[in-house]
Design a protein around this motif. Structure first.
Motif, PDB file in Angstrom:
ATOM      1  N   ALA A  33       0.969  -1.222  -0.079  1.00 17.78           N
ATOM      2  CA  ALA A  33      -0.065   0.087  -0.015  1.00 17.78           C
ATOM      3  C   ALA A  33       0.783   1.125   0.068  1.00 17.78           C
ATOM      4  O   ALA A  33       0.552   2.297  -0.381  1.00 17.78           O
ATOM      5  CB  ALA A  33      -0.842   0.017   1.277  1.00 17.78           C
ATOM      6  N   ALA A  34       2.243   1.044   0.340  1.00 19.91           N
ATOM      7  CA  ALA A  34       2.983   2.317   0.742  1.00 19.91           C
ATOM      8  C   ALA A  34       3.816   2.515  -0.699  1.00 19.91           C
ATOM      9  O   ALA A  34       4.431   3.340  -0.931  1.00 19.91           O
ATOM     10  CB  ALA A  34       3.907   2.151   1.591  1.00 19.91           C
ATOM     11  N   GLY A  35       3.886   1.452  -1.577  1.00 21.05           N
ATOM     12  CA  GLY A  35       4.523   1.414  -2.848  1.00 21.05           C
ATOM     13  C   GLY A  35       5.098   0.130  -3.232  1.00 21.05           C
ATOM     14  O   GLY A  35       4.914  -0.848  -2.451  1.00 21.05           O
ATOM     15  N   GLU A  36       5.668   0.228  -4.545  1.00 20.01           N
ATOM     16  CA  GLU A  36       6.281  -0.895  -5.094  1.00 20.01           C
ATOM     17  C   GLU A  36       7.336  -1.423  -4.069  1.00 20.01           C
ATOM     18  O   GLU A  36       8.121  -0.686  -3.507  1.00 20.01           O
ATOM     19  CB  GLU A  36       6.835  -0.817  -6.487  1.00 20.01           C
ATOM     20  N   ARG A  37       7.369  -2.856  -3.966  1.00 17.28           N
ATOM     21  CA  ARG A  37       8.592  -3.446  -3.242  1.00 17.28           C
ATOM     22  C   ARG A  37       9.092  -4.728  -4.072  1.00 17.28           C
ATOM     23  O   ARG A  37       8.421  -5.425  -4.513  1.00 17.28           O
ATOM     24  CB  ARG A  37       7.771  -4.037  -1.754  1.00 17.28           C
ATOM     25  N   CYS A  38      10.423  -4.943  -3.777  1.00 22.96           N
ATOM     26  CA  CYS A  38      10.895  -6.334  -4.291  1.00 22.96           C
ATOM     27  C   CYS A  38      10.856  -7.277  -3.125  1.00 22.96           C
ATOM     28  O   CYS A  38      10.587  -6.902  -2.103  1.00 22.96           O
ATOM     29  CB  CYS A  38      12.448  -6.110  -4.710  1.00 22.96           C
ATOM     30  N   VAL A  39      10.855  -8.535  -3.561  1.00 27.23           N
ATOM     31  CA  VAL A  39      10.869  -9.808  -2.661  1.00 27.23           C
ATOM     32  C   VAL A  39      11.899  -9.397  -1.461  1.00 27.23           C
ATOM     33  O   VAL A  39      11.512  -9.673  -0.152  1.00 27.23           O
ATOM     34  CB  VAL A  39      11.105 -11.136  -3.475  1.00 27.23           C
ATOM     35  N   HIS A  40      13.287  -8.992  -1.840  1.00 26.70           N
ATOM     36  CA  HIS A  40      14.049  -8.793  -0.552  1.00 26.70           C
ATOM     37  C   HIS A  40      13.705  -7.744   0.184  1.00 26.70           C
ATOM     38  O   HIS A  40      13.854  -7.890   1.638  1.00 26.70           O
ATOM     39  CB  HIS A  40      15.307  -8.656  -1.146  1.00 26.70           C
ATOM     40  N   GLU A  41      12.990  -6.803  -0.262  1.00 33.36           N
ATOM     41  CA  GLU A  41      12.371  -5.620   0.740  1.00 33.36           C
ATOM     42  C   GLU A  41      11.281  -6.174   1.691  1.00 33.36           C
ATOM     43  O   GLU A  41      11.153  -5.726   2.800  1.00 33.36           O
ATOM     44  CB  GLU A  41      11.719  -4.484  -0.314  1.00 33.36           C
TER      45      GLU A  41
END
Length: 99
Positions: A33-41
């Motif tokens: 909801a706060a924005g795009e994220r990669c798996v590691h994030e």
């Protein structure tokens, strides 16, 4: 309950709620909801193993809740529809009211 085409909306809502039925998937949606994220994030933020995050992202992607887009060697995940973030936030807020 309505009949005809209206019932299909209930079926769709049921599938969405089923996809959101795991606590980790609710946490993933809240993070996205706060924005795009990669798996590691997501792994770093949620403190769970990478295979587990990937497995739950697969479920969310299959349900049409998230989408992935290539970012170099990684895939960045984002919510398909911000309404889902509101559903999750409202559910978490409601659950907290009883405590």
């Amino acid at each position: 309950m309505t009949s005809g085409a209206g019932y299909e909306a209930y079926e769709g809502a049921s599938e969405l709620l089923r996809a959101l039925s795991a606590p980790i998937r609710l946490a993933i949606v809240s993070e996205l909801a706060a924005g795009e994220r990669c798996v590691h994030e997501l792994v770093d933020k949620l403190g769970v193993a990478q295979p587990l995050v990937s497995q739950h992202l697969r479920v969310l992607r299959g349900a049409g809740v998230v989408r992935g887009s290539r970012r170099g060697r990684e895939i960045a995940y984002a919510l398909v529809d911000e309404h889902v973030a509101h559903i999750v936030a409202d559910a978490v807020s409601h659950a907290g009211e009883g405590s």
